[in-house]
Design an enzyme around this catalytic site. Structure first.
Site, PDB file in Angstrom:
ATOM      1  N   ARG A  93       0.854  -1.187   0.000  1.00  0.00           N
ATOM      2  CA  ARG A  93       0.000   0.000   0.000  1.00  0.00           C
ATOM      3  C   ARG A  93       0.890   1.236   0.000  1.00  0.00           C
ATOM      4  NH1 ARG A  93      -3.056  -2.989  -1.627  1.00  0.00           N
ATOM      5  NH2 ARG A  93      -5.119  -3.613  -0.872  1.00  0.00           N
ATOM      6  N   GLU A 122      -2.804   8.192  -5.762  1.00  0.00           N
ATOM      7  CA  GLU A 122      -2.868   7.492  -7.053  1.00  0.00           C
ATOM      8  C   GLU A 122      -3.932   8.128  -7.945  1.00  0.00           C
ATOM      9  OE1 GLU A 122      -3.257   3.270  -6.588  1.00  0.00           O
ATOM     10  OE2 GLU A 122      -1.509   3.123  -5.289  1.00  0.00           O
ATOM     11  N   HIS A 141      -0.015   0.660 -10.380  1.00  0.00           N
ATOM     12  CA  HIS A 141      -0.804  -0.240  -9.524  1.00  0.00           C
ATOM     13  C   HIS A 141      -1.405  -1.379 -10.351  1.00  0.00           C
ATOM     14  CE1 HIS A 141      -3.266  -0.331  -5.531  1.00  0.00           C
ATOM     15  NE2 HIS A 141      -2.888  -1.539  -5.912  1.00  0.00           N
TER      16      HIS A 141
END
Length: 249
Positions: A93, A122, A141
Site C-alpha cells: 500500500r 494514485e 498499480h
C-alpha cells in the site's frame, strides 16, 4: 539476485509466493511482521525484527496491509538503516512509505533505488519527483494485471456473492466492527459483498446490505409479497436486519 538477501515485510499469501520464487535464485529470505508464522518453515524464511531486516537485506519488499500501525512504516529513519546498494520495493500500500523521505534518501543516494507499484496518491502525478528519478521504476498499480489473475478475481467475487445470497459460508469473508454493533467475538456481523458505509450515528440506515430494508436477503423480494426464503444466517442477529425476517430465522 542470485545468493542475495531478500527481506519481506509481512509474510502473507503474497509474501509466501515471493519467498517461493526467491528460492529459485538461492536467496536468503528474511521476513518480519506482527509474529512468526509457521508457513515460513518450509520456505526457509527467517523471522527477524524490522531493523535487522532493513540492515541486512539487498531487496526490501513491502507487502503489509495498511493499518494505523503500518502507516509510514518506512520513513527517514528506516530508509537510512538500509544498505547503500539496497532496493526498496513497495507492492503493498502506498502509505506504507513516507514518500517525501524516500525522495530525500534517493536524492542523497543513500539507497540504490526503488520499485513502486502503489503510492500515497494514485495515480502518481507525472511531475512527482519519484516519476523523474532514473533509479526508480514506477508502475500504475497493476501488480495483479494479468488476464488469468483478473479472471480468477472475478470468479472468486461471484462465488462469494452466490454463497452469501444462498446462506452458504463465503470462502473469503471480511470481519468488520463498527459503532453500534454488539460485541460478538468470532461472529460475522457482515459479510461484505459490496461497499457498505456503516453509519457512525445510531440512526437506522435506510438500506440493508442486500437491498431495501423490506427485502428478503436471498431473493430480494419485498416481504409484502410473502417471500418464503429463509434469511442469510450471517444477518440473522444483525440489529439492523428487518425484525419480521429476523424472527423467521
Amino acid at each position: 539476485m542470485h545468493h542475495k538477501t531478500i527481506g519481506i515485510v509481512e509474510l502473507g499469501c503474497i509474501g509466501q509466493a515471493v519467498a517461493r520464487r526467491a528460492q529459485g535464485f538461492s536467496m536468503r529470505v528474511l521476513y518480519t511482521g506482527p509474529r512468526p508464522r509457521p508457513e515460513a518453515d518450509p520456505l526457509r524464511a527467517a523471522y527477524c525484527p524490522l531493523e535487522t531486516l532493513l540492515a541486512e537485506s539487498d531487496f526490501v519488499v513491502l507487502l503489509a496491509p495498511l493499518r494505523p500501525e503500518t502507516h509510514h512504516l518506512i520513513g527517514q529513519t528506516e530508509l537510512t538503516r538500509m544498505k547503500p546498494d539496497a532496493i526498496l520495493i513497495n507492492a503493498g500500500r502506498g502509505a506504507l512509505v513516507d514518500e517525501a523521505a524516500l525522495v530525500d534518501v534517493l536524492a542523497g543516494e543513500r539507497i540504490w533505488g526503488a520499485g513502486l507499484d502503489v503510492y500515497e496518491r494514485e495515480p502518481l502525478p507525472p511531475d512527482h519527483p519519484l516519476a523523474r528519478r532514473a533509479r526508480v521504476v514506477t508502475l500504475p498499480h497493476l501488480g495483479s494485471a494479468t488476464a488469468e489473475t483478473r479472471r480468477a478475481m472475478a470468479r472468486l467475487a461471484t462465488e462469494n456473492l452466490a454463497a452469501a445470497l444462498t446462506g452458504r459460508p463465503m470462502r473469503h469473508p471480511v470481519r468488520i466492527s463498527a459503532p453500534g454493533l454488539p460485541a460478538a467475538p468470532g461472529r460475522l456481523w457482515r459479510e461484505v459483498i459490496g461497499v457498505w458505509p456503516f453509519p457512525q450515528a445510531k440512526a437506522k440506515p435506510k438500506r440493508h446490505l442486500f437491498g431495501g430494508v423490506n427485502c428478503c436477503p436471498i431473493c430480494l423480494t419485498n416481504r409484502d409479497n410473502r417471500c418464503s426464503c429463509r434469511p442469510n444466517p450471517a444477518c440473522a442477529g444483525c440489529p439492523w436486519f428487518p425484525l419480521p425476517l429476523r424472527r423467521r430465522s
